[in-house]
Design an enzyme around this catalytic site. Sequence first.
Site, PDB file in Angstrom:
ATOM      1  N   SER A 139       0.867  -1.174   0.000  1.00 37.67           N
ATOM      2  CA  SER A 139       0.000   0.000   0.000  1.00 37.67           C
ATOM      3  C   SER A 139       0.904   1.224   0.000  1.00 37.67           C
ATOM      4  CB  SER A 139      -0.879  -0.007   1.261  1.00 37.67           C
ATOM      5  OG  SER A 139      -1.455   1.258   1.501  1.00 37.67           O
ATOM      6  N   TYR A 152      -1.047  -0.246  10.758  1.00 41.83           N
ATOM      7  CA  TYR A 152      -1.129  -0.613   9.351  1.00 41.83           C
ATOM      8  C   TYR A 152       0.159  -0.215   8.634  1.00 41.83           C
ATOM      9  CZ  TYR A 152      -3.242  -1.144   4.701  1.00 41.83           C
ATOM     10  OH  TYR A 152      -3.535  -1.544   3.412  1.00 41.83           O
TER      11      TYR A 152
END
Length: 238
Positions: A139, A152
């Site tokens: 990501s 995350y």
Amino acid sequence: MDLKNKRVIVTGASSGIGTAFSKKLVDKGAVVYGLARRIQKLNEIRQRLGESFIPVEMDVTDQDAIEAWVNSAFDSETLPDALINNAGLGRFGKVDEMSTEDWHTMIDTNLNGVFYLTRLIVPLMKQHPGTCHIINISSVAGLLGNPEISGYNATKFGLRGFSEALFKELRYDKIKVSTMFPGSIATEFFEVAAGGDTHSNMMQPGDVADTLIHLLETPNNLLINEVTLRPLNPKKPE
């Protein structure tokens, strides 16, 4: 890689870009092993995509189940050609409000799950006479930190480091390793993790899947080890 009749493993195949990856791969003639926890969703996808999509009910954090499946699905005569480590999740919030359960859930899925499957697939790929490919879906959160997504961030930064080390380790075994760093995509991940609504200026799953296909179809001696994808204009239309 010519994808026709190639065996490709896709984790997190029951929704979002995992489903889009599976469709594009089947359209190219590949046989896709779609792994996810939601077997009903996987069976619905099989009804749409046909017999070339093989549903596999799997929790990537269950290393014993993963090992049992790999041992039953593959051998020296049936070798995987590509692995797409796509399964992942996010739990967002302030660090002092994040539960240890959420932290461990992200670590277990986004990092441990990748390791559990990759460590078993790599020996099979080393037996393969051709060139194989591992693509890890990270990501943009693996490239820069932002407030309230520290956990995350940690998993996606970790995945980048794992992937870079792996590509240097495996390149002489004819195994490519690539990492994709997508920005906002119009999938249920964004709605669940970020608690926001998707909109038309976000990237579409099919477009991200086209990039994955491009990476897989590059010539055998050409490696794109990292690629970042972003919407040109990420703002929600007024």
